[in-house]
Write an enzyme that holds these catalytic residues in place. Sequence first.
Site, PDB file in Angstrom:
ATOM      1  N   HIS A   1       0.514  -0.960   0.006  1.00  0.00           N
ATOM      2  CA  HIS A   1       0.677  -0.318  -0.009  1.00  0.00           C
ATOM      3  C   HIS A   1       1.041   1.675   0.222  1.00  0.00           C
ATOM      4  O   HIS A   1       0.870   1.790  -0.389  1.00  0.00           O
ATOM      5  CB  HIS A   1      -1.415  -0.395   1.062  1.00  0.00           C
ATOM      6  CG  HIS A   1      -1.968   1.251   1.425  1.00  0.00           C
ATOM      7  ND1 HIS A   1      -3.058   1.000   0.994  1.00  0.00           N
ATOM      8  CD2 HIS A   1      -1.566   2.676   1.971  1.00  0.00           C
ATOM      9  CE1 HIS A   1      -3.981   2.106   1.540  1.00  0.00           C
ATOM     10  NE2 HIS A   1      -2.703   2.977   1.580  1.00  0.00           N
ATOM     11  N   GLU A   2       2.565   0.922   0.440  1.00  0.00           N
ATOM     12  CA  GLU A   2       2.658   2.422   0.817  1.00  0.00           C
ATOM     13  C   GLU A   2       3.785   2.889  -0.043  1.00  0.00           C
ATOM     14  O   GLU A   2       3.832   4.020  -0.829  1.00  0.00           O
ATOM     15  CB  GLU A   2       3.686   2.510   2.426  1.00  0.00           C
ATOM     16  CG  GLU A   2       2.483   2.354   3.393  1.00  0.00           C
ATOM     17  CD  GLU A   2       1.371   3.740   3.520  1.00  0.00           C
ATOM     18  OE1 GLU A   2       1.621   5.181   3.338  1.00  0.00           O
ATOM     19  OE2 GLU A   2      -0.104   3.507   4.280  1.00  0.00           O
TER      20      GLU A   2
ATOM     21  N   HIS B   1       1.620   3.821  -2.814  1.00  0.00           N
ATOM     22  CA  HIS B   1       1.992   5.512  -2.791  1.00  0.00           C
ATOM     23  C   HIS B   1       3.119   6.277  -3.198  1.00  0.00           C
ATOM     24  O   HIS B   1       3.165   6.946  -4.305  1.00  0.00           O
ATOM     25  CB  HIS B   1       1.702   5.573  -1.732  1.00  0.00           C
ATOM     26  CG  HIS B   1       0.126   5.390  -0.491  1.00  0.00           C
ATOM     27  ND1 HIS B   1      -0.466   6.469  -1.558  1.00  0.00           N
ATOM     28  CD2 HIS B   1      -0.246   5.615  -0.120  1.00  0.00           C
ATOM     29  CE1 HIS B   1      -1.913   6.369  -0.441  1.00  0.00           C
ATOM     30  NE2 HIS B   1      -1.673   5.680   0.475  1.00  0.00           N
TER      31      HIS B   1
ATOM     32  N   HIS C   1      -5.520   7.268  -2.776  1.00  0.00           N
ATOM     33  CA  HIS C   1      -6.715   6.258  -2.524  1.00  0.00           C
ATOM     34  C   HIS C   1      -7.952   6.320  -3.217  1.00  0.00           C
ATOM     35  O   HIS C   1      -8.532   6.935  -4.165  1.00  0.00           O
ATOM     36  CB  HIS C   1      -7.369   6.766  -0.775  1.00  0.00           C
ATOM     37  CG  HIS C   1      -6.208   6.440  -0.267  1.00  0.00           C
ATOM     38  ND1 HIS C   1      -5.733   7.485   0.721  1.00  0.00           N
ATOM     39  CD2 HIS C   1      -5.227   5.475   0.639  1.00  0.00           C
ATOM     40  CE1 HIS C   1      -4.957   7.101   1.816  1.00  0.00           C
ATOM     41  NE2 HIS C   1      -4.750   6.053   1.358  1.00  0.00           N
TER      42      HIS C   1
ATOM     43  N   TYR D   1     -10.124   3.183   1.645  1.00  0.00           N
ATOM     44  CA  TYR D   1     -10.525   3.324   2.662  1.00  0.00           C
ATOM     45  C   TYR D   1     -11.076   0.932   3.127  1.00  0.00           C
ATOM     46  O   TYR D   1     -12.393   1.521   2.372  1.00  0.00           O
ATOM     47  CB  TYR D   1     -11.274   4.269   3.231  1.00  0.00           C
ATOM     48  CG  TYR D   1     -10.063   5.938   3.200  1.00  0.00           C
ATOM     49  CD1 TYR D   1      -8.803   5.926   3.652  1.00  0.00           C
ATOM     50  CD2 TYR D   1     -10.722   6.609   3.957  1.00  0.00           C
ATOM     51  CE1 TYR D   1      -8.035   6.477   3.739  1.00  0.00           C
ATOM     52  CE2 TYR D   1      -9.981   7.663   4.367  1.00  0.00           C
ATOM     53  CZ  TYR D   1      -8.941   7.779   3.991  1.00  0.00           C
ATOM     54  OH  TYR D   1      -8.251   8.744   4.816  1.00  0.00           O
TER      55      TYR D   1
END
Length: 300
Positions: A179-180, A183, A189, A237
């Site tokens: 996930h990071e 980014h 998101h 989310y």
Amino acid sequence: MEKIITVLLTVMMAGSARNIPYVPAVLHPPVPEEARLNLEDVRLLEETDQGPEVTPGLFEGDLALTDELYNYWRVGIRWDVMPQRMWPNGTVPYVISPLYDIPDYVTIYKAITILNSMTCVRFVPWNGKDKDYLIIWPVKQPKGCWSYLGRYGGPQIVSLQPPDTKGPNCLGGEGRSIHELMHALGIFHEHSRADRDQYINVKFENIIPEYRSNFNKQSLENTTYNFEYDYNSIMHYGQYFFSKTKGQPTIIPKKQNVKLGQRKALSKTDCLKINDLYGCLNKSVYQNRKYHILCDILGY
């Protein structure tokens, strides 16, 4: 075999310690003026047990973002707006902190291997010379899981908090690392897409008031979407993110029997999105077919 792997990783970790710039225990990553909070607001997140992607108290919880980037925040979709935020040739030099225990190092390395296997993006060990590279580090403050969006320039942090007595934090599996790192590649998101109201209802009344801006959707002027909305995205989310009362959902899907977000693996759409973003699908007919098959077979 396990002993051999341990020895190899020990050597790699020792090598990664060379030439790493000093990383202080407390950092002050940029936050857009509109989303800036005071220390009391950030402490509230820790007290309400929101999870490691929320507790850093950055933009949308886990993003370090300048005001300049905030104005054109979907760099993950429109490189023509800010092409300097893309990693040249899809190559991302990285170094993993020697402070991680070997099991945590393995978890991070697995996340990198998955991204290298499913996309044409290449995370490569930093050679000690490249100006721009990722430093994957267990930052103490703001603690939790967080990253800059896209290539920021110079050494840039990807914070992954290791397990402690309270739980696994960012390293219970490779999902939060992925996930990071996404980014850092420039992916935002999923819940903030401009077309999200067709797919979810945001319950602003259930959100901690100071954090309602984290649920704003973005203008179509800065965004385009080559893929359908993905409830299952590793970038979505969860249903209770930033809830002011435990058990009250902040996001409700309009489609029945779907779960919002997961932190286990790249979804098929996540995989295709990265490959599309970095031109992996346009290199040749063979490459297009190759990565579509990989995403279809290996996507969660």
